[in-house]
Design a protein around this motif. Structure first.
Motif, PDB file in Angstrom:
ATOM      1  N   MET B  12      75.087 111.533  85.232  1.00 14.47           N
ATOM      2  CA  MET B  12      75.827 110.184  84.586  1.00 14.47           C
ATOM      3  C   MET B  12      75.305 109.054  85.444  1.00 14.47           C
ATOM      4  SD  MET B  12      79.811 109.403  84.993  1.00 14.47           S
ATOM      5  CE  MET B  12      80.499 107.603  84.813  1.00 14.47           C
ATOM      6  N   ILE B  13      75.018 109.162  86.747  1.00 17.05           N
ATOM      7  CA  ILE B  13      74.721 107.917  87.528  1.00 17.05           C
ATOM      8  C   ILE B  13      72.947 107.389  87.056  1.00 17.05           C
ATOM      9  CG2 ILE B  13      73.727 109.161  89.561  1.00 17.05           C
ATOM     10  CD1 ILE B  13      75.473 105.589  89.428  1.00 17.05           C
ATOM     11  N   ARG B  14      72.338 108.624  86.779  1.00 17.04           N
ATOM     12  CA  ARG B  14      70.876 108.370  86.401  1.00 17.04           C
ATOM     13  C   ARG B  14      70.776 107.658  84.863  1.00 17.04           C
ATOM     14  NH1 ARG B  14      68.291 114.111  87.670  1.00 17.04           N
ATOM     15  NH2 ARG B  14      69.367 114.678  89.349  1.00 17.04           N
ATOM     16  N   ASP B  15      71.778 108.162  84.249  1.00 21.80           N
ATOM     17  CA  ASP B  15      71.950 107.336  82.689  1.00 21.80           C
ATOM     18  C   ASP B  15      72.520 105.807  83.019  1.00 21.80           C
ATOM     19  OD1 ASP B  15      71.407 109.709  81.146  1.00 21.80           O
ATOM     20  OD2 ASP B  15      73.551 110.273  81.021  1.00 21.80           O
ATOM     21  N   ILE B  16      73.032 105.797  83.840  1.00 20.99           N
ATOM     22  CA  ILE B  16      73.659 104.366  83.994  1.00 20.99           C
ATOM     23  C   ILE B  16      72.469 103.511  84.483  1.00 20.99           C
ATOM     24  CG2 ILE B  16      75.188 102.935  85.495  1.00 20.99           C
ATOM     25  CD1 ILE B  16      77.479 105.094  85.771  1.00 20.99           C
ATOM     26  N   ARG B  17      71.686 104.324  85.544  1.00 19.34           N
ATOM     27  CA  ARG B  17      70.674 103.184  85.989  1.00 19.34           C
ATOM     28  C   ARG B  17      69.572 103.217  84.900  1.00 19.34           C
ATOM     29  NH1 ARG B  17      70.215 107.009  90.975  1.00 19.34           N
ATOM     30  NH2 ARG B  17      72.160 106.572  92.031  1.00 19.34           N
ATOM     31  N   ASP B  18      69.550 103.914  83.826  1.00 19.43           N
ATOM     32  CA  ASP B  18      68.578 103.674  82.949  1.00 19.43           C
ATOM     33  C   ASP B  18      68.965 102.738  81.737  1.00 19.43           C
ATOM     34  OD1 ASP B  18      66.624 105.511  83.397  1.00 19.43           O
ATOM     35  OD2 ASP B  18      67.069 106.976  82.035  1.00 19.43           O
ATOM     36  N   ILE B 144      66.610 104.927  72.888  1.00 18.83           N
ATOM     37  CA  ILE B 144      66.503 104.691  74.359  1.00 18.83           C
ATOM     38  C   ILE B 144      66.586 106.009  75.092  1.00 18.83           C
ATOM     39  CG2 ILE B 144      68.368 102.790  73.666  1.00 18.83           C
ATOM     40  CD1 ILE B 144      70.475 104.958  74.444  1.00 18.83           C
ATOM     41  N   GLY B 145      65.874 106.964  74.459  1.00 21.05           N
ATOM     42  CA  GLY B 145      65.848 108.107  75.337  1.00 21.05           C
ATOM     43  C   GLY B 145      67.112 108.806  75.416  1.00 21.05           C
ATOM     44  N   GLU B 146      66.943 110.153  75.861  1.00 20.16           N
ATOM     45  CA  GLU B 146      68.008 111.220  75.851  1.00 20.16           C
ATOM     46  C   GLU B 146      69.226 110.694  76.706  1.00 20.16           C
ATOM     47  OE1 GLU B 146      68.701 115.801  76.649  1.00 20.16           O
ATOM     48  OE2 GLU B 146      66.904 114.881  77.073  1.00 20.16           O
ATOM     49  N   GLU B 147      70.199 110.799  76.482  1.00 22.13           N
ATOM     50  CA  GLU B 147      71.291 110.804  77.408  1.00 22.13           C
ATOM     51  C   GLU B 147      72.047 112.321  77.886  1.00 22.13           C
ATOM     52  OE1 GLU B 147      74.666 107.373  77.976  1.00 22.13           O
ATOM     53  OE2 GLU B 147      75.308 108.381  76.188  1.00 22.13           O
ATOM     54  N   LYS B 148      72.077 112.623  79.166  1.00 23.70           N
ATOM     55  CA  LYS B 148      72.189 113.908  79.604  1.00 23.70           C
ATOM     56  C   LYS B 148      73.420 114.233  79.756  1.00 23.70           C
ATOM     57  CE  LYS B 148      67.460 115.396  80.795  1.00 23.70           C
ATOM     58  NZ  LYS B 148      66.561 116.002  81.980  1.00 23.70           N
ATOM     59  N   SER B 149      74.222 113.157  80.196  1.00 26.47           N
ATOM     60  CA  SER B 149      75.633 113.450  80.677  1.00 26.47           C
ATOM     61  C   SER B 149      76.369 113.664  79.142  1.00 26.47           C
ATOM     62  CB  SER B 149      76.129 112.309  81.390  1.00 26.47           C
ATOM     63  OG  SER B 149      77.756 112.578  81.735  1.00 26.47           O
ATOM     64  N   ILE B 150      77.560 114.396  79.211  1.00 29.48           N
ATOM     65  CA  ILE B 150      78.384 114.111  77.834  1.00 29.48           C
ATOM     66  C   ILE B 150      79.108 112.906  77.902  1.00 29.48           C
ATOM     67  CG2 ILE B 150      80.547 115.174  77.335  1.00 29.48           C
ATOM     68  CD1 ILE B 150      79.778 117.954  78.016  1.00 29.48           C
ATOM     69  N   ILE B 151      79.306 112.207  79.150  1.00 26.04           N
ATOM     70  CA  ILE B 151      80.016 110.966  79.019  1.00 26.04           C
ATOM     71  C   ILE B 151      79.040 109.902  78.610  1.00 26.04           C
ATOM     72  CG2 ILE B 151      80.814 109.255  80.692  1.00 26.04           C
ATOM     73  CD1 ILE B 151      82.405 111.837  80.445  1.00 26.04           C
ATOM     74  N   MET B 152      79.549 108.913  77.617  1.00 25.76           N
ATOM     75  CA  MET B 152      78.783 107.969  77.151  1.00 25.76           C
ATOM     76  C   MET B 152      78.484 106.744  78.102  1.00 25.76           C
ATOM     77  SD  MET B 152      79.368 107.930  72.833  1.00 25.76           S
ATOM     78  CE  MET B 152      78.195 106.624  72.696  1.00 25.76           C
ATOM     79  N   THR B 153      77.272 106.396  78.462  1.00 21.69           N
ATOM     80  CA  THR B 153      77.230 105.386  79.336  1.00 21.69           C
ATOM     81  C   THR B 153      76.069 104.170  78.721  1.00 21.69           C
ATOM     82  OG1 THR B 153      75.727 106.573  80.900  1.00 21.69           O
ATOM     83  CG2 THR B 153      78.139 106.376  81.619  1.00 21.69           C
ATOM     84  N   ALA B 334      84.800 109.487  90.600  1.00 20.71           N
ATOM     85  CA  ALA B 334      85.197 110.914  90.067  1.00 20.71           C
ATOM     86  C   ALA B 334      84.420 111.875  91.060  1.00 20.71           C
ATOM     87  CB  ALA B 334      84.589 111.004  88.518  1.00 20.71           C
ATOM     88  N   VAL B 335      83.134 111.526  91.425  1.00 23.87           N
ATOM     89  CA  VAL B 335      82.536 112.262  92.246  1.00 23.87           C
ATOM     90  C   VAL B 335      83.264 112.457  93.610  1.00 23.87           C
ATOM     91  CG1 VAL B 335      80.313 112.667  93.919  1.00 23.87           C
ATOM     92  CG2 VAL B 335      80.311 111.801  91.410  1.00 23.87           C
ATOM     93  N   GLY B 336      83.794 111.273  94.069  1.00 22.76           N
ATOM     94  CA  GLY B 336      84.541 111.197  95.551  1.00 22.76           C
ATOM     95  C   GLY B 336      85.786 112.190  95.250  1.00 22.76           C
ATOM     96  N   LYS B 337      86.199 112.336  94.012  1.00 19.20           N
ATOM     97  CA  LYS B 337      87.480 112.957  93.812  1.00 19.20           C
ATOM     98  C   LYS B 337      87.185 114.684  93.839  1.00 19.20           C
ATOM     99  CE  LYS B 337      91.658 111.929  91.799  1.00 19.20           C
ATOM    100  NZ  LYS B 337      92.319 111.249  92.831  1.00 19.20           N
ATOM    101  N   GLY B 338      85.788 114.844  93.632  1.00 20.27           N
ATOM    102  CA  GLY B 338      85.493 116.380  93.450  1.00 20.27           C
ATOM    103  C   GLY B 338      85.382 116.764  92.033  1.00 20.27           C
ATOM    104  N   ARG B 339      85.261 115.739  91.271  1.00 15.72           N
ATOM    105  CA  ARG B 339      85.060 115.989  89.716  1.00 15.72           C
ATOM    106  C   ARG B 339      83.526 116.054  89.599  1.00 15.72           C
ATOM    107  NH1 ARG B 339      90.439 117.371  88.604  1.00 15.72           N
ATOM    108  NH2 ARG B 339      91.825 115.818  88.524  1.00 15.72           N
ATOM    109  N   ASP B 340      83.301 116.900  88.467  1.00 19.91           N
ATOM    110  CA  ASP B 340      81.735 116.893  88.081  1.00 19.91           C
ATOM    111  C   ASP B 340      82.042 115.873  86.667  1.00 19.91           C
ATOM    112  OD1 ASP B 340      79.614 117.444  86.534  1.00 19.91           O
ATOM    113  OD2 ASP B 340      79.344 119.492  86.777  1.00 19.91           O
ATOM    114  N   PRO B 341      81.319 114.923  86.791  1.00 23.02           N
ATOM    115  CA  PRO B 341      81.473 113.839  85.966  1.00 23.02           C
ATOM    116  C   PRO B 341      80.584 114.263  84.644  1.00 23.02           C
ATOM    117  CG  PRO B 341      79.942 112.845  87.369  1.00 23.02           C
ATOM    118  CD  PRO B 341      80.788 114.115  88.075  1.00 23.02           C
ATOM    119  N   ASP B 342      79.623 115.192  84.705  1.00 22.22           N
ATOM    120  CA  ASP B 342      78.822 115.665  83.832  1.00 22.22           C
ATOM    121  C   ASP B 342      79.222 116.619  82.661  1.00 22.22           C
ATOM    122  OD1 ASP B 342      76.894 113.621  84.314  1.00 22.22           O
ATOM    123  OD2 ASP B 342      75.510 115.239  85.405  1.00 22.22           O
TER     124      ASP B 342
END
Lengths: 354, 354
Positions: B12-18, B144-153, B334-342
């Motif tokens: 997710m964060i890599r997608d955002i940075r992209d 725009i290349g692949e978006e690897k996370s399920i979450i759209m960013t 999300a990460v701080g809460k221990g969730r897997d955002p992907d």
């Protein structure tokens, strides 16, 4: 209701119980509303505006025109019209504003701006002689009696029905086709009366929610039920301050479904006529994933927490009626939480400053 | 980022940075988008559809046409078009659908229905060769290349920008007036790049929220910031499952303000150009009542939790950029809460069944 628990009765529940009488008054004013609609020349754009519950009322009320799709019809919060859409308003525009008090600052300002641009303006209120009646070309004063609670309940339902009647008449004129909505609308008051008989059942549901510490609600509705879902969410939020939101029914699958598993309840209004069968699977899917669901429907039954209504509740306008159980739910939930629903925190009867 | 805490980096964060790279690709495709817009004959009605984040993207993207107000333009969830608006679609209609995968069941079905009624259809996707490209009259494939996370960013931001460019071009053609939006759009990628430099600051804000046990968020925005508020609310909800909602900025005063006093945070996007000064008072009013506010603004500063952006962030399209800090916030929270955002619970990459 629930007299054994000696619940003090607030204005809010009395206002809700007054709804059928208020709706009778709306249906009686059909001729007046028709005259106002007839007085309006043909327009290319029709804007419906209001704030808070009045915005959701016009979102419902504009439905017949939105759906018609042959004229540009928008429902907007009054503030959004002022800030972003005033350039789109001109002498080709009809602007319909709703304000319970007739004094809501943003709605008055928006109507003044629109008149200044040559638009034809109509204002719905329950306060004869209030400021809105002096500002608009045509005031429509609904004679539904006072609403003592700060929270809008019977006035929401009355504004929703009256603006939907207004839209149906315009829609008929535009399309040249007879709309069934007017006849549907006429059946609404007596159906509202029958719905009140569910008060005890809904009070029991509220008690169950409180005992399970549910403090989060997602209200779902499709089409004409969507504004009702938004208003239901607002009712619970402004009386109990808990987390609520309203969403389009099937949008729940596209992201929000991740919340199933948290302590929350879905409140679903499902009045869809011939499409309902199709939606049954989706609602069952949410239940199958473990969602706690309170369902208000004329066709789907998920058991104990379903308010299953008889077939005469079919038809698009009937979706409006699902606000009544939502309001009753909001009331008993708030009172059970020890809140005073007539004096919501930080709120006043209307907002005077913009 | 925050390497001292050894945070695992998710897609997710890599997608955002992209995102800036993705937006570069969108701006480079302007000629192609212009050609598609030019190929479309004149229409009386324009529908924009999508599901979830793609719906919010078209709600943003349709803004230039909605605001123009001289053509009937609607943004709708695909399911709502299928269930309620298909009768309004005809050969006078242009229907623009967005689907990241090109395979979202409701969007494909809605586009098929619309084509069957003689509408001209355009489909935006990032997957060349996907089903949507075979269904529509004109596909627009964003490279725009692949978006690897399920979450759209990054794909949300790319679809928002590209459909806004498409709308601006149509709006120019309809009104005959030069729109400044196209030039604004061209400045977006480099501004997005600068925004990423706030990642550490936003990560620190997320940490503060977690330490204060904030589990409830209301996102507020006006005009073009409204769809961004809805998408921000969705981002936090689908990654952390906590209670979030998006509302029109000034509608907060009409009911939801009762929630100030509960443990919750307001996230406000305020990019309003000349109207901003006016809104400053309202945002200060919320703060004055004790609301915890995270503000993203080019003009208002409420202190530590404000992301105050320089003047080059002025202009309506720039509101889109506020999704980037919201996405970063959602990620670290999300990460701080221990969730897997992907791997959000109950969700899949796209919904295959309708």
């Amino acid at each position: 209701m629930l007299p054994e628990e000696n619940v003090r009765e607030y204005y809010m529940i009395r206002d809700i119980r007054d709804t059928p009488k208020a709706l009778d008054a709306v249906v009686k004013s059909l001729d007046g509303i028709s005259e106002v609609a007839a007085s309006a020349r043909k327009f290319r754009k029709i804007f419906f505006i209001g704030c808070g519950s009045s915005y959701y009322a016009v979102l419902f009320g504009s439905w017949p025109l939105m759906k018609n799709g042959s004229v540009l019809a928008f429902a907007l919060p009054s503030s959004e019209l002022i800030l972003h859409f005033s350039d789109a308003v001109n002498s080709d525009s009809l602007v319909v504003g709703v304000s319970r008090s007739g004094r809501t600052a943003e709605t008055l300002k928006a109507l003044e701006i629109c008149r200044g641009k040559g638009a034809y303006t109509v204002g719905f209120t329950i306060e004869g002689g209030s400021e809105i009646t002096g500002i608009v070309d045509e005031p429509v004063v609904l004679d539904i009696g006072e609403e003592k609670s700060i929270i809008m309940t019977k006035s929401f339902t009355a504004f929703s029905l009256s603006t939907a009647m207004f839209s149906s008449i315009l829609s008929e004129r535009i399309s040249g086709e007879k709309q069934t909505l007017i006849d549907e609308c006429k059946a609404i008051p007596s159906l509202a009366r029958s719905l009140l008989s569910y008060e005890d059942k809904i009070a029991a549901t509220s008690k169950r929610l409180l005992s399970e510490n549910i403090e989060r609600f997602i209200f779902l509705g499709s089409g004409p039920s969507y504004p009702i879902a938004l208003e239901g969410a607002l009712k619970v939020k402004e009386t109990s301050y808990v987390a609520t939101e309203g969403l389009h029914l099937l949008e729940f699958r596209h992201g929000p479904m991740a919340t199933i598993g948290e302590r929350l309840t879905l409140v679903i209004s499902c009045f869809l006529g011939e499409n309902t069968v199709h939606l049954k699977n989706f609602v069952s899917e949410f239940a199958g994933k473990g969602a706690d669901i309170i369902l208000i429907s004329n066709s789907i039954d998920l058991g104990e927490s379903t308010l299953k209504l008889p077939p005469e509740y079919s038809g698009e306008c009937k979706a409006l009626l699902s606000i009544i159980p939502m309001q009753i739910l909001a009331y008993y939930y708030a009172v059970g939480k020890g809140r005073d629903p007539d004096k919501p925190r930080n709120l006043s009867r209307y907002i005077q400053r913009f």
